[in-house]
Design an enzyme around this catalytic site. Structure first.
Site, PDB file in Angstrom:
ATOM      1  N   CYS A 124      20.273  16.969  -3.822  1.00  0.00           N
ATOM      2  CA  CYS A 124      19.620  16.248  -2.715  1.00  0.00           C
ATOM      3  C   CYS A 124      20.521  15.178  -2.083  1.00  0.00           C
ATOM      4  O   CYS A 124      20.217  14.678  -0.996  1.00  0.00           O
ATOM      5  CB  CYS A 124      18.315  15.615  -3.181  1.00  0.00           C
ATOM      6  SG  CYS A 124      17.162  16.822  -3.850  1.00  0.00           S
ATOM      7  N   HIS A 266      16.013   9.531   1.112  1.00  0.00           N
ATOM      8  CA  HIS A 266      15.718  10.920   0.738  1.00  0.00           C
ATOM      9  C   HIS A 266      14.204  11.093   0.610  1.00  0.00           C
ATOM     10  O   HIS A 266      13.532  10.310  -0.064  1.00  0.00           O
ATOM     11  CB  HIS A 266      16.420  11.256  -0.573  1.00  0.00           C
ATOM     12  CG  HIS A 266      16.027  12.576  -1.133  1.00  0.00           C
ATOM     13  ND1 HIS A 266      16.059  13.730  -0.377  1.00  0.00           N
ATOM     14  CD2 HIS A 266      15.575  12.942  -2.357  1.00  0.00           C
ATOM     15  CE1 HIS A 266      15.650  14.735  -1.120  1.00  0.00           C
ATOM     16  NE2 HIS A 266      15.345  14.289  -2.321  1.00  0.00           N
ATOM     17  N   ASN A 296       9.951  17.878   0.207  1.00  0.00           N
ATOM     18  CA  ASN A 296      11.310  17.525  -0.201  1.00  0.00           C
ATOM     19  C   ASN A 296      12.227  18.706   0.121  1.00  0.00           C
ATOM     20  O   ASN A 296      12.123  19.759  -0.513  1.00  0.00           O
ATOM     21  CB  ASN A 296      11.310  17.218  -1.701  1.00  0.00           C
ATOM     22  CG  ASN A 296      12.665  16.814  -2.232  1.00  0.00           C
ATOM     23  OD1 ASN A 296      13.690  17.063  -1.596  1.00  0.00           O
ATOM     24  ND2 ASN A 296      12.698  16.211  -3.404  1.00  0.00           N
TER      25      ASN A 296
HETATM   26  O1  UT7 Z   1      14.733  15.428  -4.895  1.00  0.00           O
HETATM   27  C1  UT7 Z   1      15.356  15.024  -6.085  1.00  0.00           C
HETATM   28  C2  UT7 Z   1      14.724  13.819  -6.597  1.00  0.00           C
HETATM   29  N1  UT7 Z   1      13.361  14.090  -6.969  1.00  0.00           N
HETATM   30  C3  UT7 Z   1      12.526  13.078  -7.043  1.00  0.00           C
HETATM   31  O2  UT7 Z   1      12.877  11.981  -6.749  1.00  0.00           O
HETATM   32  C4  UT7 Z   1      11.143  13.356  -7.623  1.00  0.00           C
HETATM   33  C5  UT7 Z   1      10.703  12.174  -8.461  1.00  0.00           C
HETATM   34  N2  UT7 Z   1       9.470  12.382  -9.156  1.00  0.00           N
HETATM   35  C6  UT7 Z   1       8.250  12.376  -8.529  1.00  0.00           C
HETATM   36  O3  UT7 Z   1       8.187  12.311  -7.325  1.00  0.00           O
HETATM   37  C7  UT7 Z   1       7.035  12.394  -9.382  1.00  0.00           C
HETATM   38  O4  UT7 Z   1       7.379  12.155 -10.736  1.00  0.00           O
HETATM   39  C8  UT7 Z   1       6.224  13.716  -9.314  1.00  0.00           C
HETATM   40  C9  UT7 Z   1       5.575  13.845  -7.964  1.00  0.00           C
HETATM   41  C10 UT7 Z   1       7.148  14.899  -9.549  1.00  0.00           C
HETATM   42  C11 UT7 Z   1       5.140  13.732 -10.372  1.00  0.00           C
HETATM   43  O5  UT7 Z   1       4.281  12.580 -10.192  1.00  0.00           O
HETATM   44  P1  UT7 Z   1       3.939  11.630 -11.426  1.00  0.00           P
HETATM   45  O6  UT7 Z   1       3.031  10.622 -10.944  1.00  0.00           O
HETATM   46  O7  UT7 Z   1       5.227  11.185 -12.037  1.00  0.00           O
HETATM   47  O8  UT7 Z   1       3.158  12.611 -12.361  1.00  0.00           O
HETATM   48  P2  UT7 Z   1       3.487  13.033 -13.867  1.00  0.00           P
HETATM   49  O9  UT7 Z   1       4.588  14.030 -13.915  1.00  0.00           O
HETATM   50  O10 UT7 Z   1       3.583  11.831 -14.740  1.00  0.00           O
HETATM   51  O11 UT7 Z   1       2.136  13.749 -14.220  1.00  0.00           O
HETATM   52  C12 UT7 Z   1       0.887  13.023 -14.271  1.00  0.00           C
HETATM   53  C13 UT7 Z   1      -0.213  14.022 -14.535  1.00  0.00           C
HETATM   54  C14 UT7 Z   1       0.086  14.936 -15.707  1.00  0.00           C
HETATM   55  O12 UT7 Z   1      -1.117  15.208 -16.373  1.00  0.00           O
HETATM   56  P3  UT7 Z   1      -1.501  14.436 -17.732  1.00  0.00           P
HETATM   57  O13 UT7 Z   1      -0.399  14.712 -18.677  1.00  0.00           O
HETATM   58  O14 UT7 Z   1      -1.597  12.991 -17.341  1.00  0.00           O
HETATM   59  O15 UT7 Z   1      -2.816  15.030 -18.095  1.00  0.00           O
HETATM   60  C15 UT7 Z   1       0.605  16.183 -15.054  1.00  0.00           C
HETATM   61  O16 UT7 Z   1       0.399  17.326 -15.847  1.00  0.00           O
HETATM   62  O17 UT7 Z   1      -0.366  14.878 -13.393  1.00  0.00           O
HETATM   63  C16 UT7 Z   1      -0.251  16.233 -13.818  1.00  0.00           C
HETATM   64  N3  UT7 Z   1       0.360  16.976 -12.719  1.00  0.00           N
HETATM   65  C17 UT7 Z   1      -0.369  17.541 -11.757  1.00  0.00           C
HETATM   66  N4  UT7 Z   1      -1.684  17.558 -11.515  1.00  0.00           N
HETATM   67  C18 UT7 Z   1      -2.103  18.216 -10.440  1.00  0.00           C
HETATM   68  C19 UT7 Z   1       1.665  17.224 -12.479  1.00  0.00           C
HETATM   69  N5  UT7 Z   1       1.800  17.944 -11.367  1.00  0.00           N
HETATM   70  C20 UT7 Z   1       0.559  18.156 -10.890  1.00  0.00           C
HETATM   71  C21 UT7 Z   1       0.054  18.818  -9.773  1.00  0.00           C
HETATM   72  N6  UT7 Z   1      -1.279  18.813  -9.576  1.00  0.00           N
HETATM   73  N7  UT7 Z   1       0.846  19.450  -8.875  1.00  0.00           N
END
Ligand code: UT7
Length: 345
Positions: A124, A266, A296
């Site tokens: 990215c 980004h 993204n």
């Molecule tokens: O482009 C390169 C750089 N990339 C980035 O900068 C991405 C950086 N990361 C992010 O933007 C975020 O971490 C994400 C959007 C990828 C994820 O958001 P988050 O708030 O960090 O969620 P998480 O991974 O901590 O997940 C929280 C909960 C989990 O459930 P439990 O374990 O709390 O029950 C996940 O399983 O949300 C769940 N989850 C979802 N739920 C519904 C993860 N993805 C989804 C989804 N829909 N698509």
């Protein structure tokens, strides 16, 4: 050094790479959060509140990164009013093939002759790395004009069953023409801050298919050939690295954070952009946000955001624009310019 390069030296004005035109291209197929919610355990509400994304574009079967890059390149050349360049640099982590690079094919399709053309793989952060490479090439007098493209088809490497990644990434392409000019004119790239930290290479990776984890045949697990990301850890790194890089760049360029008119980060997550704005002391409403419409798009993210910023009149000629990007590798990079009065096609 070319004649033009010496001419600039003889006028006493420092030679620099100057932005002359910007072009973009998005595939025609829109994929909404609702559509993804029908086949994945997710919801429009989760995607919007956790990322800010409402929709993204995915290329139709048969459309490759090189196709999007060629369209964006055509438009950038048109915007700059030129039909030739001395080099083509394509930032992508979804090339048409492992080998050869995609840039030579794009250069040929754009009928640019036998100019040097190569890919840059910095995920990215690739577009900022490509701008820095082009700026160095121009500063050294190796080229007068360079076409820089960021293009991706992440839809081709996403695991359709993985809700962690499928809801985030989109396809698209953006391109700019950089030309030798003077460092004190609008559009001149004023400096760069680039970095990497390979200790965290596994946070964003396509595990198999390269020489480290080779394709074995029928016993292969197809998910190993798809993009994976440790979202939470990547989030923290993204804010820290883009924040530090932006501060280093601002110091180098001699701008205060308050003096930045438009902040083009980004487009990974609106919460990252807000955290970054707060950390840098730049008002949140100065951040250009288009991830709600395109998701993204990795190496295409910065040029697509620049184009949307100009089209929505958020970015105007004379504005101080700070750009910063972060991605797998880990890699990151920042640059800045005074926005020039150019065409965006
Ligand atoms: O482009 C390169 C750089 N990339 C980035 O900068 C991405 C950086 N990361 C992010 O933007 C975020 O971490 C994400 C959007 C990828 C994820 O958001 P988050 O708030 O960090 O969620 P998480 O991974 O901590 O997940 C929280 C909960 C989990 O459930 P439990 O374990 O709390 O029950 C996940 O399983 O949300 C769940 N989850 C979802 N739920 C519904 C993860 N993805 C989804 C989804 N829909 N698509």
């Amino acid at each position: 050094m070319t004649d033009e390069a010496s001419a600039n030296t003889s006028t006493g004005r420092q030679r620099a790479a100057v932005l002359r035109g910007l072009g973009t291209h998005l595939p025609s197929r829109t994929v909404t959060n609702e559509e993804l919610s029908q086949r994945l355990d997710t919801s429009d509400e989760w995607i919007r509140t956790r990322t800010g994304i409402r929709q993204r574009y995915w290329a139709e079967q048969g459309t490759a990164t090189g196709d999007l890059a060629t369209e964006a390149g055509t438009r950038a050349l048109k915007a700059a009013g030129c039909d030739g360049v001395d080099a083509v640099i394509l930032a992508t982590s979804t090339p048409d093939h492992h080998c050869p690079g995609t840039a030579p094919d794009v250069a040929a399709r754009l009928e640019l002759g036998t100019v040097p053309a190569f890919d840059i793989s910095a995920v990215c952060a690739g577009f900022v790395y490509a701008l820095a490479t082009a700026a160095g090439t121009i500063a050294a007098g190796i080229a007068e004009r360079v076409l820089v493209i960021g293009a991706e088809t992440y839809s081709t490497i996403l695991d359709p069953q993985d809700r962690n990644t499928s809801v985030i990434f989109g396809d698209g392409a953006g391109a700019v023409v950089l030309e030798a000019g003077a460092a004190d004119e609008p559009g001149a790239l004023l400096g760069f801050d680039l970095g990497s930290d390979g200790r965290y290479k596994d946070l964003i990776t396509v595990p198999a298919g390269g020489s480290r984890q080779r394709a074995q045949g029928p016993e292969d697990d197809p998910s190993q050939f798809c993009f994976t990301m440790q979202g939470k850890q990547v989030f923290t790194h993204a804010v820290t690295r883009m924040g530090e890089s932006s501060e280093a760049l601002l110091g180098r360029v001699g701008w205060s954070a308050e003096s930045v008119d438009r902040f083009v980060g980004h487009q990974a997550n609106v919460r990252i952009l807000h955290a970054l704005s707060d950390q840098l002391g730049i008002d949140r409403d100065r951040a250009v946000v288009n991830l709600d419409r395109v998701g993204n798009t990795s190496a295409a993210s910065i040029p697509l955001a620049l184009a949307d910023g100009v089209n929505s009149k958020e970015i105007k000629a004379g504005d101080r624009v700070l750009m910063t990007a972060f991605g797998g590798g880990l890699t990151w990079g920042s640059t800045a310019l005074i926005w020039p009065d150019i065409n965006v096609v």
